[in-house]
Design an enzyme around this catalytic site. Structure first.
Site, short mmCIF file in Angstrom:
data_model
loop_
_atom_site.label_atom_id
_atom_site.label_comp_id
_atom_site.label_asym_id
_atom_site.label_seq_id
_atom_site.Cartn_x
_atom_site.Cartn_y
_atom_site.Cartn_z
CG HIS A 1 -3.28 3.40 2.75
ND1 HIS A 1 -3.60 3.01 1.50
CD2 HIS A 1 -3.28 2.28 3.44
CE1 HIS A 1 -4.04 1.69 1.46
NE2 HIS A 1 -3.53 1.28 2.70
CG ASN B 1 -6.56 -1.22 1.65
OD1 ASN B 1 -5.94 -0.46 0.55
ND2 ASN B 1 -6.03 -1.58 2.69
CB CYS C 1 -1.10 0.07 1.28
SG CYS C 1 -2.11 -1.45 1.21
N1 COA Z 1 -17.90 -9.52 10.04
C1 COA Z 1 -18.37 -9.86 11.24
N2 COA Z 1 -17.69 -10.17 12.30
C2 COA Z 1 -16.22 -10.27 11.76
C3 COA Z 1 -15.83 -9.91 10.46
C4 COA Z 1 -16.70 -9.44 9.62
N3 COA Z 1 -16.09 -9.23 8.29
N4 COA Z 1 -14.42 -10.05 10.56
C5 COA Z 1 -13.94 -10.31 11.92
N5 COA Z 1 -15.02 -10.51 12.61
C6 COA Z 1 -15.32 -11.02 14.02
C7 COA Z 1 -14.12 -11.79 14.44
O1 COA Z 1 -14.18 -13.08 14.15
C8 COA Z 1 -14.07 -11.33 16.06
O2 COA Z 1 -15.05 -12.32 16.59
P1 COA Z 1 -14.78 -12.89 18.10
O3 COA Z 1 -14.76 -11.67 18.87
O4 COA Z 1 -15.97 -13.63 18.22
O5 COA Z 1 -13.51 -13.76 17.99
C9 COA Z 1 -14.59 -10.18 16.02
O6 COA Z 1 -15.46 -9.63 14.68
C10 COA Z 1 -13.40 -9.04 16.22
O7 COA Z 1 -12.37 -9.26 15.39
P2 COA Z 1 -11.22 -8.26 15.24
O8 COA Z 1 -10.20 -8.76 14.25
O9 COA Z 1 -10.78 -7.84 16.73
O10 COA Z 1 -11.93 -7.07 14.76
P3 COA Z 1 -11.57 -5.45 14.54
O11 COA Z 1 -12.29 -4.41 15.21
O12 COA Z 1 -9.81 -5.55 14.58
O13 COA Z 1 -11.82 -5.48 12.90
C11 COA Z 1 -10.35 -5.38 11.05
C12 COA Z 1 -10.94 -6.30 12.17
C13 COA Z 1 -9.94 -6.23 9.75
C14 COA Z 1 -11.54 -4.44 10.29
C15 COA Z 1 -9.50 -4.30 11.64
O14 COA Z 1 -8.49 -5.08 12.50
C16 COA Z 1 -8.42 -3.71 10.59
O15 COA Z 1 -9.05 -2.90 9.74
N6 COA Z 1 -7.27 -4.02 10.45
C17 COA Z 1 -6.35 -3.26 9.63
C18 COA Z 1 -6.50 -3.72 8.39
C19 COA Z 1 -5.90 -3.04 7.23
O16 COA Z 1 -5.91 -1.78 7.13
N7 COA Z 1 -5.02 -3.64 6.61
C20 COA Z 1 -4.26 -3.21 5.50
C21 COA Z 1 -3.27 -2.35 5.71
S1 COA Z 1 -2.63 -1.42 4.59
#
Ligand code: COA
Length: 330
Positions: free
Chosen positions: A254, A284, A113
């Protein structure tokens, strides 16, 4: 002689993949996606649109807006994590072919990215050394080709698109790329990775069965490091250039997740009106994210010649980069 961002172009494929569509594909909800990421929809390229085709559309706009002839371009760099071909030819070469530009240096870079800002630092060096005069930069992604649409942790985030810019020469400091900081820390490589179909796990039935050809991500770990790095990145570049937040006309981060952007914006006290946001409609788009955001703001009439933009990006590797750029176009 300074390097100047002379023009911008962008392209978003027509097909929309909404949160409601994703509800039918994986165990998720529109409410969850919007609350955790700010994303409402993303664009998906059609079967016959390759990454290079998206790049060509953005490039044609950038070339036209720069007011140059395509044959004046002496370097093409493409940043992508979803190239047309894994090894060769580079997507930059494919784009050169499709634009019918010959006798040009052309290559791809791999910085996930952070690709656009990484390329910008290379273009700045090429221009300031006098080696090149008109450089075409393209961030293009058909990420849908490397996303697992059964993995709700990743498929909700990414979208396809392209952005392009022409970097040229100026004698006017008020139209120049001022400074770029770019860095990486390879210890975090495994947190955001496409493990398969490289030399480590060559493409095989086993690689495909294990879905190693798709993006794998430890979302929560990436989130925390992204917020920290994107924030310190801005503080560093502003301090080393004796600038304050109030002197920035446009903060262009970003577009990975609205919550990440909001956390950084609030910590640094950037006004919302100065922050460019496209994540809700494109998701993204990796290396295309920053140039697509600049292009949207430009097309909305928000960015004018001489405006000071602060770019801030983070991606797999981990890589990160920030840039202070005065817009040099019309
Ligand atoms: N829909 C519903 N539930 C979801 C889900 C979805 N699409 N994806 C994950 N979950 C669930 C998980 O399984 C977890 O459940 P649990 O508590 O029963 O285990 C819960 O939601 C929380 O998961 P978590 O990964 O802690 O959520 P989060 O708040 O961190 O959000 C992202 C997940 C991916 C949205 C977030 O971590 C994120 O944006 N990370 C950065 C990603 C990024 O920018 N990547 C590119 C960088 S350039």
């Amino acid at each position: 002689m300074y390097a100047s961002l002379k023009s911008i172009g962008g392209y978003a494929p027509k097909n929309i993949l909404s949160n409601a569509d994703l509800e039918k594909m994986v165990d998720t909800t529109d409410e969850w996606i919007e609350k955790r990421t700010g994303i409402k929809e993303r664009r998906i390229a059609s079967k016959d649109e390759d990454t290079s085709d998206l790049g060509v559309k953005a490039a044609l706009l950038a070339i036209e807006r720069a007011g140059i002839d395509k044959d004046e371009i002496d370097l093409i760099i493409c940043a992508t994590l979803s190239p047309d071909y894994l090894c060769m030819p580079s997507t930059a070469c494919v784009i050169a072919g499709k634009l019918d530009i010959q006798n040009v240096m052309a290559f791809d870079i791999s910085a996930a990215c952070s690709g656009f800002v990484y390329m910008l630092s290379m273009a700045k060096a090429f221009i300031e050394s006098g080696a090149k005069k008109n450089i075409l930069l393209i961030g293009a992604e058909k990420i849908s080709s490397v996303v697992d649409y059964t993995d709700r942790g990743t498929c909700i985030l990414f979208g396809d698109g392209a952005g392009a810019a022409i970097i040229g020469v100026t004698e006017d400091k008020n139209e120049a790329i001022i400074d770029i900081h770019a860095s990486a820390d390879g210890r975090y490589g495994d947190l955001l990775i496409t493990p398969g179909c490289g030399s480590k796990y060559p493409c095989s039935q086993e690689t495909l069965d294990k879905k190693l050809n798709f993006i794998k991500m430890s979302g929560n770990d990436v989130y925390k490091i992204a917020v920290k790095t994107l924030t310190s990145d801005v503080i560093d570049i502003l301090e080393s250039n004796n600038l304050s937040v109030s002197q920035i006309d446009h903060f262009i981060p970003h577009q990975a997740n609205f919550r990440i952007i909001e956390a950084v914006r609030a910590k640094l006290d950037f006004p919302v009106e100065k922050t460019v946001l496209t994540v809700a409609k494109y998701g993204n788009t990796s290396a295309a994210s920053i140039p697509m955001a600049i292009n949207d703001a430009y097309e909305e009439g928000r960015i004018k010649k001489g405006d000071l933009m602060l770019l801030d990006t983070f991606g797999g590797g981990f890589t990160w980069a920030s840039a202070l750029v005065r817009f040099g176009g019309n």
